[in-house]
Design a protein around this motif. Sequence first.
Motif, PDB file in Angstrom:
ATOM      1  N   SER A  84      14.907  -1.256 -37.371  1.00 16.24           N
ATOM      2  CA  SER A  84      13.566  -1.526 -37.911  1.00 16.24           C
ATOM      3  C   SER A  84      12.490  -1.173 -36.890  1.00 16.24           C
ATOM      4  O   SER A  84      11.404  -0.661 -37.242  1.00 16.24           O
ATOM      5  N   THR A  85      12.781  -1.418 -35.616  1.00 22.64           N
ATOM      6  CA  THR A  85      11.832  -1.075 -34.554  1.00 22.64           C
ATOM      7  C   THR A  85      11.692   0.441 -34.438  1.00 22.64           C
ATOM      8  O   THR A  85      10.571   0.968 -34.285  1.00 22.64           O
ATOM      9  N   LYS A  86      12.822   1.133 -34.511  1.00 19.14           N
ATOM     10  CA  LYS A  86      12.787   2.606 -34.441  1.00 19.14           C
ATOM     11  C   LYS A  86      11.951   3.194 -35.581  1.00 19.14           C
ATOM     12  O   LYS A  86      11.117   4.079 -35.370  1.00 19.14           O
ATOM     13  N   ARG A  87      12.172   2.671 -36.790  1.00 17.98           N
ATOM     14  CA  ARG A  87      11.431   3.198 -37.948  1.00 17.98           C
ATOM     15  C   ARG A  87       9.936   2.942 -37.818  1.00 17.98           C
ATOM     16  O   ARG A  87       9.102   3.797 -38.138  1.00 17.98           O
ATOM     17  N   ALA A  88       9.578   1.754 -37.326  1.00 18.10           N
ATOM     18  CA  ALA A  88       8.168   1.416 -37.165  1.00 18.10           C
ATOM     19  C   ALA A  88       7.508   2.322 -36.121  1.00 18.10           C
ATOM     20  O   ALA A  88       6.385   2.814 -36.316  1.00 18.10           O
ATOM     21  N   ALA A 121      10.435  -4.013 -21.446  1.00 17.90           N
ATOM     22  CA  ALA A 121      11.140  -4.821 -22.436  1.00 17.90           C
ATOM     23  C   ALA A 121      11.654  -3.956 -23.585  1.00 17.90           C
ATOM     24  O   ALA A 121      11.126  -2.866 -23.849  1.00 17.90           O
ATOM     25  N   THR A 122      12.682  -4.436 -24.264  1.00 15.33           N
ATOM     26  CA  THR A 122      13.191  -3.764 -25.456  1.00 15.33           C
ATOM     27  C   THR A 122      12.435  -4.315 -26.650  1.00 15.33           C
ATOM     28  O   THR A 122      12.946  -5.119 -27.424  1.00 15.33           O
ATOM     29  N   SER A 123      11.188  -3.876 -26.782  1.00 10.18           N
ATOM     30  CA  SER A 123      10.311  -4.403 -27.823  1.00 10.18           C
ATOM     31  C   SER A 123       9.553  -3.264 -28.484  1.00 10.18           C
ATOM     32  O   SER A 123       9.508  -2.143 -27.976  1.00 10.18           O
ATOM     33  N   ILE A 124       8.911  -3.541 -29.629  1.00  9.92           N
ATOM     34  CA  ILE A 124       8.159  -2.529 -30.360  1.00  9.92           C
ATOM     35  C   ILE A 124       7.010  -1.976 -29.510  1.00  9.92           C
ATOM     36  O   ILE A 124       6.688  -0.787 -29.555  1.00  9.92           O
TER      37      ILE A 124
END
Length: 390
Positions: free
Chosen positions: A316-320, A370-373
């Motif tokens: 979901s993060t990749k798509r965003a 961080a591994t964040s959006i």
Amino acid sequence: MKTTLHTEWTVADVCKGFTYNELEGKGLFGLDGRLTIQPEYQRHYIYNDGKRDVAVIESLLKGYPIGLIYFNRTSDGRYEVLDGQQRITSFGRFITGKFAIKDADGNVQYFLSLPKELQQKIMQSSLLIYECEGEEKEIKEWFKTINIVGIPLNEQELRNAIYSGEFVTAAKRVFSNSQNAEVQKWSHYVKGDVKRQEYLAEALKWVCVSKGITIDTYMSQHRRDTSIGELENYFRSVIDWVSTTFTMVERDMCGLEWGRLYETYHKTPYSINHVTERVLALQADESIKCPRNIYEYILGGEQDKSLLQIRLFEESTKRAAYTRQTEAAKEKGISNCPLCAIGDNANKTRIYKLNEMDADHVTAWSRGGATSIENCEMLCKTHNRSKGNK
């Protein structure tokens, strides 16, 4: 091996002269001093849980058999318990007032508070005891085949039986004694039950790793030694090194391969303040899927990131991130791969499909990203694979 069945001995006979040693040293005796209940090769008493010890007493009160017991007859005419130590110690401890049971009405009853007829029923209970005679090798091989009421001997208990002698006795006095004041400290780093020889097994494992030999080889070589100085000193060196290098005590430290880590890293100097700071920072990082390996990762200079199993960006993060970048790129007429967009080649304005791109940390994870959006950007596969931690 020769065996003889005895039916004349009662609980009272076996318990004559019984004294329970709360410090778990060897020397439980019975049969008026003729029986050693805990010979060197026996495990420690593990029935004192309020269930198995009580079950032994309840069986005697109900007249149920408590199973065959085996004694080894030694060359001097004395006896050693080969199988049945847990059961004998249970009724010996009950008779000497070390624990209580509950009667049918739920009342707590010690041996001396039982009605006289019940005391006599226990004391006069007949036991089925096989007397075994043979060479030490025969006795030890037989001992290895025995299971005690569904609790098989573990590997170290078997080794103690095979290599019994002065070394095992001395080692158990230190590493198998739950009354040892140091056990609490050791328990931060060593997993297992001290009575089941698991601390001793770990101590042996550590010193054997340093020598590149097996535990069996080490115990065989030292079987007749009266001192365990090398084993004890090495174990303490490992514990002292761990507790000095890592000032915190965390639950996930217990059971790590500290012996191996000591051998690999103990000659490397570390800033204790830096180590502490990095442990705390990494523990707070939700990207880390394997926090138990933080300590080894830091000891190794934070080079092997595979130890931590860093959490990847979610789909979901990749798509965003892809949608955000692609919309912005189309408005500007440039590639949705930021690195292609600043280049001077045919891909400068190329719009990649989602499956042609990889998620990447804008600020590398190794540098605190961080591994964040907010820290996610999509790069074409070519650029992502060449970027590394740059």
